[in-house]
Design a protein around this motif. Structure first.
Motif, short mmCIF file in Angstrom:
data_model
loop_
_atom_site.label_atom_id
_atom_site.label_comp_id
_atom_site.label_asym_id
_atom_site.label_seq_id
_atom_site.Cartn_x
_atom_site.Cartn_y
_atom_site.Cartn_z
N GLU A 9 17.10 27.10 32.24
CA GLU A 9 16.84 27.28 33.67
C GLU A 9 17.62 28.46 34.25
O GLU A 9 17.24 28.99 35.30
CB GLU A 9 17.20 26.01 34.43
CG GLU A 9 18.65 25.60 34.32
CD GLU A 9 18.96 24.32 35.08
OE1 GLU A 9 20.15 23.95 35.13
OE2 GLU A 9 18.02 23.71 35.61
N ARG A 10 18.69 28.89 33.58
CA ARG A 10 19.49 30.01 34.09
C ARG A 10 19.27 31.28 33.27
O ARG A 10 20.09 32.19 33.26
CB ARG A 10 20.96 29.61 34.12
CG ARG A 10 21.26 28.54 35.18
CD ARG A 10 22.60 27.89 34.96
NE ARG A 10 23.69 28.83 35.09
CZ ARG A 10 24.93 28.58 34.66
NH1 ARG A 10 25.20 27.42 34.09
NH2 ARG A 10 25.88 29.48 34.82
N VAL A 11 18.13 31.34 32.59
CA VAL A 11 17.70 32.51 31.83
C VAL A 11 16.26 32.82 32.26
O VAL A 11 15.46 31.90 32.43
CB VAL A 11 17.75 32.23 30.30
CG1 VAL A 11 17.03 33.32 29.52
CG2 VAL A 11 19.20 32.11 29.84
N PRO A 12 15.90 34.09 32.46
CA PRO A 12 14.53 34.40 32.87
C PRO A 12 13.51 33.83 31.89
O PRO A 12 13.65 33.97 30.68
CB PRO A 12 14.50 35.93 32.88
CG PRO A 12 15.91 36.34 33.07
CD PRO A 12 16.73 35.31 32.36
N ARG A 13 12.50 33.19 32.42
CA ARG A 13 11.45 32.61 31.57
C ARG A 13 10.50 33.71 31.13
O ARG A 13 10.04 34.53 31.93
CB ARG A 13 10.70 31.53 32.35
CG ARG A 13 9.59 30.84 31.58
CD ARG A 13 9.15 29.57 32.30
NE ARG A 13 8.77 29.84 33.68
CZ ARG A 13 7.53 30.14 34.06
NH1 ARG A 13 6.56 30.20 33.16
NH2 ARG A 13 7.25 30.36 35.33
N LEU A 14 10.20 33.75 29.84
CA LEU A 14 9.27 34.74 29.30
C LEU A 14 7.86 34.39 29.74
O LEU A 14 7.38 33.28 29.52
CB LEU A 14 9.36 34.75 27.77
CG LEU A 14 8.37 35.69 27.07
CD1 LEU A 14 8.69 37.15 27.37
CD2 LEU A 14 8.39 35.44 25.56
N LEU A 15 7.18 35.36 30.36
CA LEU A 15 5.81 35.15 30.82
C LEU A 15 4.79 35.79 29.89
O LEU A 15 3.64 35.35 29.84
CB LEU A 15 5.63 35.73 32.24
CG LEU A 15 6.56 35.15 33.31
CD1 LEU A 15 6.34 35.86 34.64
CD2 LEU A 15 6.35 33.65 33.46
N GLY A 16 5.20 36.82 29.16
CA GLY A 16 4.26 37.45 28.25
C GLY A 16 4.83 38.71 27.62
O GLY A 16 5.80 39.30 28.12
N LEU A 17 4.24 39.10 26.50
CA LEU A 17 4.57 40.34 25.80
C LEU A 17 3.24 41.01 25.47
O LEU A 17 2.34 40.39 24.89
CB LEU A 17 5.35 40.04 24.52
CG LEU A 17 5.61 41.21 23.58
CD1 LEU A 17 6.61 42.19 24.19
CD2 LEU A 17 6.13 40.72 22.23
N PHE A 18 3.09 42.27 25.84
CA PHE A 18 1.83 42.95 25.58
C PHE A 18 2.05 44.45 25.40
O PHE A 18 3.11 44.98 25.75
CB PHE A 18 0.83 42.70 26.73
CG PHE A 18 1.30 43.15 28.09
CD1 PHE A 18 1.01 44.43 28.57
CD2 PHE A 18 2.06 42.30 28.90
CE1 PHE A 18 1.43 44.84 29.83
CE2 PHE A 18 2.50 42.71 30.16
CZ PHE A 18 2.18 43.98 30.62
#
Length: 305
Positions: free
Chosen positions: A89-98
């Motif tokens: 919760e205190r680390v940016p959540r990965l939304l995608g890699l492209f």
């Protein structure tokens, strides 16, 4: 002269290749750039909007000039994997890699809030010894969690700590040390699997000791960084005394051991974190010393150690 011309040409080329994309640019058919957030040695970051639901996020990409300079391949896939493995919760959540426009892009959760660096330098916020120990310990617990996932961050610094207000009922966010929020750790560009091989220094073998310690792919690299973080917080309340001259025969740069009035427990903790004394080899030993320093600072008394 040729070297100077080469450097000027490299800077000119970098200014052209690394020019930020304009607001409104759409990527991956999903994201719209809002504004540039910053440019580092390796990449550029943007504030972006998810076209689908309107939420803001952060996009990060490589600097094109790195390719011209024959730098190592993009580290963004490895950074994405680190974010995926270290989900917290205190680390940016990965939304995608492209891939788009000939380079890699990472989309990640936006952590909204001031950085610890801006809070201390621009807003001149001050931490007491007890507050500094409590705040840095909270960061240490997050770092410990990352280590349990098999990763070392290697870049735990004030500009990479974003202060996010705690949620309702968040007990860890109570207290004066957390009055501006809890620290969320960003920028996993240097994160590596514990035990992997660190990057080679190239032709330059004269690597500064501090950089060598910070770049090890081992927990002690983050412990060393935590020592500097704690020192940074402690110096926030240092009065300075501009114009004072050191006693005759003494160094004009006495260092933190002379400048800061600290409890013995805090001094011991700092010396071991900064590896000027026997470095920590395990989390239990570090936790024992940190808890002793926290207890001493909360009581306002200490025993000599």
């Amino acid at each position: 002269m040729r070297g100077r011309k080469g450097n000027r040409f490299a800077r000119l080329l970098a200014s052209l290749l690394d020019r930020p994309l304009p607001p409104g640019t759409r990527l991956a058919g999903r994201y719209e750039l809002v504004e540039p957030l910053g440019m580092g040695s390796y990449g550029l970051s943007y504030l972006a909007r998810d076209i689908g639901d309107g939420t803001l996020c952060v996009l990060k990409t490589d600097r094109l000039s790195r390719r011209w300079r024959r730098r190592p391949p993009s580290s963004l896939p490895a950074e994405a994997e680190a974010l995926r493995a270290c989900r917290h919760e205190r680390v940016p959540r990965l939304l995608g890699l492209f891939r788009e426009r000939g380079r890699w892009w990472i989309a990640m959760e936006r952590k909204a809030g001031p950085t610890l660096e801006s809070l201390l330098i621009e807003d001149a916020v001050r931490f007491t010894e007890a507050e500094a120990l409590a705040f840095a310990w909270d960061v240490a617990l997050l770092v410990k969690e990352l280590h349990s996932r098999g990763y070392v961050h290697r870049d735990v610094r004030p500009p990479n700590l974003v202060l996010v207000p705690p949620g309702d009922g968040d007990a860890a966010g109570a207290g004066s040390a957390f009055r501006y929020g809890r620290a969320h750790l960003i920028d996993f560009g240097l994160a590596r699997i514990i035990g992997s091989e660190p990057e080679k220094a190239g032709a330059d073998t004269d690597v500064p000791e501090e950089k060598r310690l910070r770049r090890e792919c081992a927990p002690r690299a983050d412990w060393y960084a935590l020592g500097h973080l704690l020192l940074f917080l402690l110096y926030s309340s240092y009065p300075g005394a501009p114009g004072d001259e050191p006693p005759a025969g003494e160094s004009p740069d006495p260092g933190w051991e002379r400048e800061l009035e600290l409890l013995p427990q805090t001094r011991r903790l700092l010396k071991r974190l900064l590896q000027s004394e026997r470095a920590y080899e395990s989390w239990p030993a570090l936790e024992e010393d940190w808890q002793a320093a926290l207890l001493a600072s909360s009581c306002g008394v200490s025993s000599q150690s």
